[in-house]
Write a protein that holds these residues in place. Sequence first.
Motif, mmCIF file in Angstrom:
data_model
loop_
_atom_site.group_PDB
_atom_site.id
_atom_site.type_symbol
_atom_site.label_atom_id
_atom_site.label_comp_id
_atom_site.label_asym_id
_atom_site.label_seq_id
_atom_site.Cartn_x
_atom_site.Cartn_y
_atom_site.Cartn_z
ATOM 1 N N THR A 137 -26.327 11.473 -34.642
ATOM 2 C CA THR A 137 -26.066 12.019 -33.318
ATOM 3 C C THR A 137 -27.345 12.538 -32.675
ATOM 4 O OG1 THR A 137 -25.748 14.372 -33.802
ATOM 5 C CG2 THR A 137 -23.902 12.891 -34.292
ATOM 6 N N ILE A 185 -24.880 17.309 -29.587
ATOM 7 C CA ILE A 185 -23.656 17.657 -30.316
ATOM 8 C C ILE A 185 -23.644 19.137 -30.682
ATOM 9 C CG2 ILE A 185 -24.512 17.138 -32.643
ATOM 10 C CD1 ILE A 185 -21.701 15.941 -33.189
ATOM 11 N N HIS A 206 -23.000 10.645 -27.804
ATOM 12 C CA HIS A 206 -23.561 11.519 -26.774
ATOM 13 C C HIS A 206 -22.918 11.255 -25.418
ATOM 14 C CE1 HIS A 206 -26.363 13.484 -24.042
ATOM 15 N NE2 HIS A 206 -26.393 12.344 -23.385
#
Length: 469
Positions: free
Chosen positions: A48, A52, A316
């Motif tokens: 990620t 996040i 995202h």
Amino acid sequence: MRSVVVAGGGITGWAAAAALKRRLPMLEVTVLPIAPPADALADRFPATLPSILAFHGDLGLSEADAIVRTRAGFRLGSRFVGWGEGLPDYVHSYGTHGPAIEGTAFHQHWLRARDAAPFDRHAPAAMLGREGRFVPAGEAPIDGYEYGLVLDLPAQTAMLRAFALHLGVREAAGAFRTLTLEDSGFARAIDTNAGPLAADLFVDATGPAAQLRSAMGGARDDWRRWLSCDRFVIAAEAAAAPPGSLDTVEAQPTGWRFRIEGLNETTTGACWSSAHDAREGIAFEAGSFAEPWLRNVVAIGDAATVVEPLEWTNLHLALSGIDRLVTMMPGRDCAPVEIAEFNRQAAAEAVRVRDFLMLHYVTARRPEPFWREMAAAELPDTLAHTLTQFAERGRLPFYEEETFARDSWLAVLFGQGVRPRRLDPLVEAIDPAPIAAGMARHRDAIAAAAARAPTHAAFLQALHRQALR
């Protein structure tokens, strides 16, 4: 707005439900937990971006809930291998690559010092990652950077589901059949084999098929002429011991392959163009809805925009879409003026993500037909403007809704051997001798601090002990 139904049972769906109920508790939120399909990229890749962590913070999740109990690891960036023939590998990390000098950008001085060390040696996160170490940004020189996570995807999904249910989200039974529309074109209900699910607003988190949004009409804009990779495979193997804090993205003759080291397992795979490689894989097509929100149906994540997983932007985009939905929640009439602004911002963000991914291909230096074809592709206007401005004096224009900061663009450009024709004239007015010495001291300080930092594994062990006391 009184009621919302979220269609989709993966990370994207449960994240949307949790955020809506947490931030807008007066809403009645129901999830129809449709399992993510094989091509749901946001739900398949564990790496990620730093966003996040902000999303977890907005939900009010503690570090213990969001990281420790879900067995997530940290990631400081990606190491790119083989994207420029004859060039060394480079790291794209998140954050600054050297401080501004007398009001001028650091990278301009780095360009002037032609014998300087590689650009990523001036980035604390990149140096920590190369050493397999991790520590949050603190005091100089280990400061000015961000980091993402490597998720255990089932654990992350289970955590978000449990949190959403704890907040009062309802989980519906039944399998999706169709979306029923009013004569006005607004959605009335999702029909399931257990009965209809009616609501004021419907959130489509069903993946690239966009089962709700597609029923409303209109096709995605096709981006395959710019992003031609359209197949991927993904697999799990035993966890590395110890896990690193960088993932690896290695160019191949017809695409690229990757390695992401998590705590419980290492994720490997590849992404390629079927026009140049006929092997079997999971198919996807790059593109984006110009209007992800139409009347009272809004597409989130892969249902709105599909891009290849390079740079791990899929989740995202989903989380950013959820944030935008919460922030811009309209009334029950879904007034066109409000929806248009949501769509404008979503499109601007998606286009710049597309441009950043394409940047990797048009600046790569490889001899194979796939890479020559990508390098010769006609550029979208936004990317052409960015590269034209950079080519003249190393300047990068500002665009609204940018996902990647200036230093991220520079990390890829410089890592792949791209240099501007001239420098900013402001830099020429500064004596280069003390600047070069200062750059060397900065590099040495980063290297020394990185060597003293705990390993990624040691930091995680300490975090687990602290969080679970």
